[in-house]
Motif scaffolding. Sequence first.
Motif, PDB file in Angstrom:
ATOM      1  N   ASN A  52      29.454  35.357  36.449  1.00  0.00           N
ATOM      2  CA  ASN A  52      30.728  34.759  36.856  1.00  0.00           C
ATOM      3  C   ASN A  52      31.017  35.220  38.282  1.00  0.00           C
ATOM      4  OD1 ASN A  52      31.579  33.375  34.377  1.00  0.00           O
ATOM      5  ND2 ASN A  52      31.602  35.419  33.491  1.00  0.00           N
ATOM      6  N   ASN A  59      38.142  39.311  43.143  1.00  0.00           N
ATOM      7  CA  ASN A  59      38.193  40.124  41.924  1.00  0.00           C
ATOM      8  C   ASN A  59      39.152  41.298  42.064  1.00  0.00           C
ATOM      9  OD1 ASN A  59      36.627  38.930  39.919  1.00  0.00           O
ATOM     10  ND2 ASN A  59      34.717  39.763  40.710  1.00  0.00           N
ATOM     11  N   ARG A  62      42.737  40.082  41.853  1.00  0.00           N
ATOM     12  CA  ARG A  62      43.106  39.706  40.490  1.00  0.00           C
ATOM     13  C   ARG A  62      43.301  40.946  39.616  1.00  0.00           C
ATOM     14  NH1 ARG A  62      46.008  36.422  37.574  1.00  0.00           N
ATOM     15  NH2 ARG A  62      45.118  35.923  35.524  1.00  0.00           N
ATOM     16  N   ALA A  63      42.397  41.928  39.741  1.00  0.00           N
ATOM     17  CA  ALA A  63      42.526  43.156  38.957  1.00  0.00           C
ATOM     18  C   ALA A  63      43.816  43.893  39.306  1.00  0.00           C
ATOM     19  CB  ALA A  63      41.316  44.054  39.194  1.00  0.00           C
ATOM     20  N   LEU A  66      46.912  42.019  37.818  1.00  0.00           N
ATOM     21  CA  LEU A  66      47.082  42.226  36.378  1.00  0.00           C
ATOM     22  C   LEU A  66      47.562  43.644  36.073  1.00  0.00           C
ATOM     23  CD1 LEU A  66      43.947  40.318  35.067  1.00  0.00           C
ATOM     24  CD2 LEU A  66      46.338  39.632  34.804  1.00  0.00           C
ATOM     25  N   ARG A  85      45.033  38.165  26.503  1.00  0.00           N
ATOM     26  CA  ARG A  85      44.851  37.573  27.835  1.00  0.00           C
ATOM     27  C   ARG A  85      44.030  38.500  28.731  1.00  0.00           C
ATOM     28  NH1 ARG A  85      50.314  36.275  27.047  1.00  0.00           N
ATOM     29  NH2 ARG A  85      51.015  37.837  28.562  1.00  0.00           N
ATOM     30  N   LEU A  86      44.280  39.801  28.634  1.00  0.00           N
ATOM     31  CA  LEU A  86      43.523  40.751  29.447  1.00  0.00           C
ATOM     32  C   LEU A  86      42.051  40.769  29.049  1.00  0.00           C
ATOM     33  CD1 LEU A  86      46.068  43.713  29.581  1.00  0.00           C
ATOM     34  CD2 LEU A  86      45.496  42.132  31.440  1.00  0.00           C
ATOM     35  N   HIS A  88      40.428  38.333  27.633  1.00  0.00           N
ATOM     36  CA  HIS A  88      39.855  37.052  28.073  1.00  0.00           C
ATOM     37  C   HIS A  88      39.497  37.103  29.554  1.00  0.00           C
ATOM     38  CE1 HIS A  88      39.144  32.724  28.112  1.00  0.00           C
ATOM     39  NE2 HIS A  88      39.805  32.695  29.252  1.00  0.00           N
ATOM     40  N   GLU A  89      40.359  37.714  30.366  1.00  0.00           N
ATOM     41  CA  GLU A  89      40.078  37.819  31.799  1.00  0.00           C
ATOM     42  C   GLU A  89      38.859  38.698  32.047  1.00  0.00           C
ATOM     43  OE1 GLU A  89      41.441  36.688  35.755  1.00  0.00           O
ATOM     44  OE2 GLU A  89      42.153  36.124  33.753  1.00  0.00           O
ATOM     45  N   ALA A  92      35.854  36.580  31.160  1.00  0.00           N
ATOM     46  CA  ALA A  92      35.686  35.427  32.049  1.00  0.00           C
ATOM     47  C   ALA A  92      35.165  35.828  33.421  1.00  0.00           C
ATOM     48  CB  ALA A  92      37.013  34.687  32.195  1.00  0.00           C
ATOM     49  N   ARG A  93      35.370  37.076  33.809  1.00  0.00           N
ATOM     50  CA  ARG A  93      34.936  37.524  35.130  1.00  0.00           C
ATOM     51  C   ARG A  93      33.762  38.505  35.069  1.00  0.00           C
ATOM     52  NH1 ARG A  93      38.485  36.857  39.741  1.00  0.00           N
ATOM     53  NH2 ARG A  93      40.137  35.403  39.209  1.00  0.00           N
TER      54      ARG A  93
END
Length: 509
Positions: A52, A59, A62-63, A66, A85-86, A88-89, A92-93
Amino acid sequence: MEPVEEYAAHPIRERIRLAYDPALLKTAGERLAQELARHLSEVQRSDGRVLNWFSPQDNLARASHLADSSLDSSDPTELVSRFERLVHEMLARGHNLHDPRYVGHQVPAPIPLAGLFEAVGSVTNQVMAVYEMGPWATAVEQAMVQKLAKYLGWRDGDYAGVVTHGGSLANLNALLVARNVVLKDSWEGGLQGDPNRPPALVVQSDTHYRISRSAGILGLGTQQVIKVGLDDRRRMDVTDLERVLSSLRAQGRPIIAVVACACSTPVGAFDPLNEIADVCEKHQVWLHVDAAHGGSALVSSKYRHLVAGLERADSLVWDAHKMLFVPALCAFLYFKHKPHSYQAFQQNAPYLFDPTAAAMAEYDLGLRTVECTKPATVYGLWGAWALFGPQLFADLVDSTFDLGTVFFNKLKQAPDFEPLHEPQCNIVAFRHVPAALDGASPAEQGEFQRKLRRCVIESGKFYLVATTLNGVEALRVTLINPLTTATHLDLLLDTLRAAGREILSGPRS
């Protein structure tokens, strides 16, 4: 002044209670298992990208975002939703090593259930250094030390083994012992020998860079790392080893150790260990074998011949987080003679090691490793071994090593690909050489391989790595996902061809 509990007990205690709530853990754990199962199902079908790819800046942003947007809530439902959600993130990454198109570094697609055993150690924080802090973790580690040592043919009571965080630390630990054995006063007095005859570390020319790092850390100096030549299969040349050791002895230079490989990183070459051991015994030199990747050939009746002579090493490293397919990090360090394992450190720590219980020194593993606090790194291996049995690990080695030969034969049959060696295991180096590059210089060939790899990994279609052989860039695969098949390898060649056409049709830089 009033105690804090009397005027702020509710918000403080409620946050702490919720963070430690077993019911919240149960609900979040169920959602985690569902999410992991969904993710692995998709990844093993190759429904998405292997890597990904996002830029480091993206990245990091985004980190940080969050981390800064945590919930100030006492509602378990909201917290579980946020947890999902965390997770999943993260998935996904992250990198998808369980995708059969992952053919990159020497990092496996681990047995998924092994990760759940490791989660038990993480959630309950099972740590080691002294037996009384981690009695079960210590027992599990030493049980697996004994299980693997049986493949070496060593007798219980003669050898010693510990587990460390990775091959780099294990190699450092082994060479520290070798240094202390050869230079007997070096732990306390430092290196005080004749500066005109510095101690030498003799290594296979393709040995991993961590060995040079160890030389620097141990005060030997990277300039005192002497490389032995290679034969036509990029294995240590035993004749050259004899020449090097004879020359060093003639100069009166101390020899800390000879470091052999089973197998080397660039092409997966297994050094002729029995012949090397003969030379080391003749010159009375410590033999250390970096078998981080190839040590697992011991569990395979088909491939154990590759490590014949490994049992003659004075010390060796064998990473379970490579070819035993468990999560990182889990590296076994063995000493053939148990007393050597206590030569690494000569320190007293009465707050840790109880002098009134001398028998516990056998199990206080912090006496032998760089680490003091260490998690239960063997839970994953022990759990998978106890669950599936040892034959699974032989199957994993056999299937992936076999695939190396399959890929080599495909490369030989393809006019636009060039295999650079006949593989001994699951590591294969090669180049894509389309007709448009006929007559290109080595520099142009190498630049093309670099661009080709970057194009493919950023597309997410495959993940493979690069190496340099004889000064020219090449492509390299480690077939370390047991779900990879010959069909995936055909797809890899087609993907490289398509990316090559795209590169060659674009503007030349």
